[in-house]
Design an enzyme around this catalytic site. Structure first.
Site, short mmCIF file in Angstrom:
data_model
loop_
_atom_site.label_atom_id
_atom_site.label_comp_id
_atom_site.label_asym_id
_atom_site.label_seq_id
_atom_site.Cartn_x
_atom_site.Cartn_y
_atom_site.Cartn_z
N ASP A 57 4.09 0.69 12.15
CA ASP A 57 2.93 0.12 11.59
C ASP A 57 2.63 -1.96 11.96
O ASP A 57 1.83 -2.29 11.73
CB ASP A 57 2.97 -0.25 10.00
CG ASP A 57 3.01 1.99 8.87
OD1 ASP A 57 2.42 2.02 10.17
OD2 ASP A 57 3.63 1.02 8.08
N ARG A 100 -0.31 14.89 13.01
CA ARG A 100 0.61 13.92 11.98
C ARG A 100 -0.05 15.65 11.01
O ARG A 100 -0.43 15.47 10.22
CB ARG A 100 -0.24 13.53 10.77
CG ARG A 100 -0.04 11.51 11.45
CD ARG A 100 -0.57 11.00 11.22
NE ARG A 100 0.12 10.03 9.66
CZ ARG A 100 -0.45 9.09 8.85
NH1 ARG A 100 -1.69 8.74 8.83
NH2 ARG A 100 0.19 8.78 7.99
N LYS A 126 0.93 -1.26 -0.17
CA LYS A 126 0.21 0.11 -0.03
C LYS A 126 0.83 1.76 0.16
O LYS A 126 0.20 2.37 -0.42
CB LYS A 126 -0.35 -0.09 1.07
CG LYS A 126 -1.73 1.20 2.00
CD LYS A 126 -1.83 1.48 3.02
CE LYS A 126 -1.27 1.31 4.26
NZ LYS A 126 -1.39 3.16 4.16
N ASN A 127 1.81 1.72 0.69
CA ASN A 127 2.75 2.65 1.15
C ASN A 127 3.37 2.63 -0.05
O ASN A 127 4.34 3.67 0.16
CB ASN A 127 3.01 2.42 2.44
CG ASN A 127 1.92 3.27 3.57
OD1 ASN A 127 1.10 2.99 3.53
ND2 ASN A 127 2.82 2.76 4.52
N ARG A 142 -5.41 10.16 4.32
CA ARG A 142 -4.28 11.09 5.53
C ARG A 142 -3.02 11.21 3.60
O ARG A 142 -2.43 12.49 3.60
CB ARG A 142 -3.87 10.99 5.70
CG ARG A 142 -4.90 11.36 6.99
CD ARG A 142 -4.27 11.22 8.52
NE ARG A 142 -3.01 12.70 8.12
CZ ARG A 142 -3.02 14.18 8.57
NH1 ARG A 142 -4.26 13.90 9.36
NH2 ARG A 142 -2.26 14.98 8.23
N ARG A 158 -8.89 -0.61 3.73
CA ARG A 158 -8.50 0.76 3.44
C ARG A 158 -6.90 0.02 3.18
O ARG A 158 -6.15 0.48 1.88
CB ARG A 158 -8.09 1.74 4.13
CG ARG A 158 -9.04 2.32 4.14
CD ARG A 158 -8.73 3.52 5.49
NE ARG A 158 -7.23 3.71 4.46
CZ ARG A 158 -6.42 5.01 5.83
NH1 ARG A 158 -6.86 4.76 6.90
NH2 ARG A 158 -5.26 4.33 5.48
N CYS A 194 -6.10 12.79 13.23
CA CYS A 194 -6.40 11.38 12.11
C CYS A 194 -6.43 10.44 14.07
O CYS A 194 -5.48 10.70 15.05
CB CYS A 194 -4.95 11.10 12.02
SG CYS A 194 -5.19 9.15 11.36
N ILE A 221 6.41 6.96 17.03
CA ILE A 221 7.31 7.99 15.93
C ILE A 221 5.21 8.46 15.70
O ILE A 221 5.17 9.89 15.28
CB ILE A 221 6.28 6.73 14.47
CG1 ILE A 221 7.33 5.57 14.36
CG2 ILE A 221 6.52 7.24 12.88
CD1 ILE A 221 9.34 6.54 14.08
N1 EPU Z 1 5.76 14.56 10.88
C1 EPU Z 1 6.00 16.12 11.79
N2 EPU Z 1 5.89 17.13 10.76
C2 EPU Z 1 5.66 16.53 9.33
C3 EPU Z 1 5.42 15.68 8.26
C4 EPU Z 1 5.05 14.71 9.98
O1 EPU Z 1 6.07 16.29 12.82
O2 EPU Z 1 5.83 17.77 7.98
C5 EPU Z 1 5.73 13.87 12.05
C6 EPU Z 1 4.76 12.66 12.22
O3 EPU Z 1 4.21 13.16 13.26
C7 EPU Z 1 5.30 12.11 12.83
C8 EPU Z 1 6.63 11.51 12.07
O4 EPU Z 1 7.09 13.06 11.84
O5 EPU Z 1 5.33 11.66 14.40
C9 EPU Z 1 7.12 10.55 11.00
O6 EPU Z 1 5.93 10.78 9.90
P1 EPU Z 1 6.43 10.46 8.53
O7 EPU Z 1 5.80 11.07 8.13
O8 EPU Z 1 6.80 9.64 8.60
O9 EPU Z 1 4.88 9.25 8.45
P2 EPU Z 1 3.90 9.30 7.18
O10 EPU Z 1 5.07 9.60 5.97
O11 EPU Z 1 3.09 10.27 6.93
C10 EPU Z 1 4.13 6.98 6.67
C11 EPU Z 1 3.29 5.57 6.41
C12 EPU Z 1 2.28 5.39 7.56
C13 EPU Z 1 3.19 5.56 8.68
C14 EPU Z 1 4.49 6.16 8.51
C15 EPU Z 1 5.58 5.53 9.54
C16 EPU Z 1 2.29 5.98 3.69
C17 EPU Z 1 1.19 6.48 2.53
N3 EPU Z 1 2.14 6.35 5.02
O12 EPU Z 1 3.73 8.11 7.08
O13 EPU Z 1 1.42 4.87 7.39
O14 EPU Z 1 3.11 4.36 9.85
O15 EPU Z 1 5.42 6.72 7.13
O16 EPU Z 1 6.00 4.79 8.98
O17 EPU Z 1 3.48 5.79 3.33
C18 EPU Z 1 -0.28 2.98 7.62
O18 EPU Z 1 -0.05 2.09 7.05
O19 EPU Z 1 -1.07 2.52 8.96
C19 EPU Z 1 0.63 4.12 8.13
C20 EPU Z 1 0.21 5.17 8.54
#
Ligand code: EPU
Length: 423
Positions: free
Chosen positions: A310, A127, A22-23, A98, A402, A122, A332
């Site tokens: 995850d 996030r 998915k990701n 998201r 999802r 969320c 995280i």
């Molecule tokens: N963060 C910030 N500011 C930002 C972006 C992120 O503070 O602008 C923080 C987040 O709040 C979190 C940390 O940085 O505390 C890491 O978040 P990250 O941005 O890496 O997460 P993401 O890119 O939004 C992806 C996956 C998630 C997975 C996370 C961590 C996708 C589409 N989503 O999210 O997947 O948990 O990386 O590995 O790739 C899931 O599949 O259930 C899922 C939530």
């Protein structure tokens, strides 16, 4: 509302094939907007988020077809974004997922502008999007965030050095996409190293982009003038694989999970072994052998190659079947213990102290009526229900749909007593 009815205590036995990740596919589908050429993405999982992304791409003017190859049985998504009519994603579609945030980089790269709506709160955390905003601003994007809309525009994108405060997965992906056509070289430091980032890098390179270092903490993207079409097979979903390994372990089962890249799961398999799950790791498969004797383990979630957030809910559920105390630290997301309340309802002893969950495993759980609050929390409850005594009802499995392709059917095929009912 769809629910799962689960009769616990059945040993899982057999083989499950893991679907495409998915990701990985969501950013790759978004990245298909960067080119006028045709992109065929193989092993597309049949999940709600992929359907939503297809809907979003269509709403922007791309043509999207989903099909199954008659010879191989592999599912594909074919995308042709030869002309786009909009740079705006509707609030309704943004709100469904998201991860639609990755459209910012793709639309910037292709059209030099985007307008998206920031999805609401969320259940796994706030996030924020400040890393995305700051990174894009460094590339020369003028941004405004007003009334929930994020608007970005850049007549010219110019490669820069960007240092991320945290190796955020989708921020790294957004920057890679935005930089694909930028002038000069963009250097992303403290980049996310997740396999899904590497898959996006490979996809972009197969379009003709110049990305190096994906999978390392410094990624370089040198802008090009044109990108073409491609065919790409998406990597297998390491979280789906891990979920089924844990499911087999709590039932004392014997299960082979195929279509896996074992290196992507090293943090998970190491922890499962420490927890007493006998595993055989092959070239493209991982097998849970009979004889699991669960013991408590401590773990901390971390960016890749650390233990994935995850997988935290599923392994927390597994720890309820061990005898003794496990300390689980969630580094995280600040609110990713939504499943703990349901586990307590099933008889678990879980105490949450800030970022840490203290699980006092008593060796068993009893079935109860619970609710999936998000995707991975839902997966954790399925694990709990498979190992529990008696019947578990999991409400609102739309969250699970999802991100997991027909989880109920895959589990039934290896002996689980799981039914989908509409209530
Ligand atoms: N963060 C910030 N500011 C930002 C972006 C992120 O503070 O602008 C923080 C987040 O709040 C979190 C940390 O940085 O505390 C890491 O978040 P990250 O941005 O890496 O997460 P993401 O890119 O939004 C992806 C996956 C998630 C997975 C996370 C961590 C996708 C589409 N989503 O999210 O997947 O948990 O990386 O590995 O790739 C899931 O599949 O259930 C899922 C939530």
């Amino acid at each position: 509302m769809d629910c799962f009815l689960l009769q616990g205590g059945r040993r899982l036995k057999g083989e499950i094939r893991v679907s495409g990740a998915k990701n990985a596919i969501l950013p790759i589908m978004a990245a298909s907007l960067l080119t006028r050429g045709e992109c065929i993405i193989w092993d597309a999982p049949d999940i709600k988020d992929v359907a939503t992304m297809a809907q979003i791409l269509t709403s922007l003017g791309a043509k999207v077809w989903v099909g199954v190859d008659a010879r191989t049985g592999l599912r594909y998504v074919r995308i042709l974004a030869d002309s786009l009519r909009s740079h705006e994603v509707s609030p309704k579609l943004m709100g469904e997922m998201r991860s639609s945030i990755v459209l910012m980089g793709a639309l910037l790269g292709r059209l030099g502008k985007f307008r998206v709506y920031r999805p609401g709160g969320c259940p796994i955390g706030l996030r924020p999007i400040n890393f995305h905003i700051n990174g894009l601003a460094r590339l020369g994007v003028r941004l405004s965030v007003k009334h929930g809309f994020i608007h970005g525009e850049a007549p010219r994108l110019v490669g820069q050095e960007i240092h991320l405060d945290f190796p955020s997965v989708t921020t790294t992906e957004n920057l890679m996409m935005a930089a694909a056509y930028a002038e000069g070289t963009t250097v992303i430091r403290n980049a996310a190293r997740e396999p899904e980032v590497v898959d996006l890098g490979n996809f972009l390179n197969s379009l003709g982009a110049r990305v190096t270092g994906a999978g390392l903490d410094t990624i370089r993207v040198t802008g090009v003038r044109e990108l073409g079409g491609t065919e790409h097979t998406v990597i297998p979903d390491r979280i789906e694989a891990g979920t089924y390994l844990v499911a087999a372990a709590v039932t004392g089962g014997e299960l082979t999970v195929t279509n896996v890249i074992p290196e992507h799961l090293e943090a998970v398999t190491a922890k499962l072994r420490e927890a007493g799950v006998p595993l055989e790791v092959g070239r493209g498969h991982i097998r849970v052998l009979p004889g699991t004797r669960l013991r408590p383990v401590d773990f901390k979630t971390l960016p890749y190659p650390g233990f994935p957030t995850d997988m935290q809910p599923q392994v927390m559920a597994m720890m309820c079947f061990a005898k003794g105390t496990s300390l689980i630290t969630e580094n995280i997301f600040e609110s990713r213990f939504g499943h703990a309340e349901a586990l307590v309802r099933m008889g678990a002893s879980v105490e949450i102290v800030n970022k840490m969950a203290v699980v006092r495993g008593e060796g068993s759980l009893t079935g109860a009526w619970v609710k999936a609050t998000d995707l991975r929390a839902g997966a954790g409850l399925v694990v709990a229900g498979l190992g529990a005594e008696g019947m578990t009802v999991i409400e609102d499995v739309a969250h699970i749909d999802r991100g997991y392709e027909r989880m109920d059917e895959k589990l039934s095929s290896v002996g689980a007593d799981i039914k989908r009912v509409r209530m």
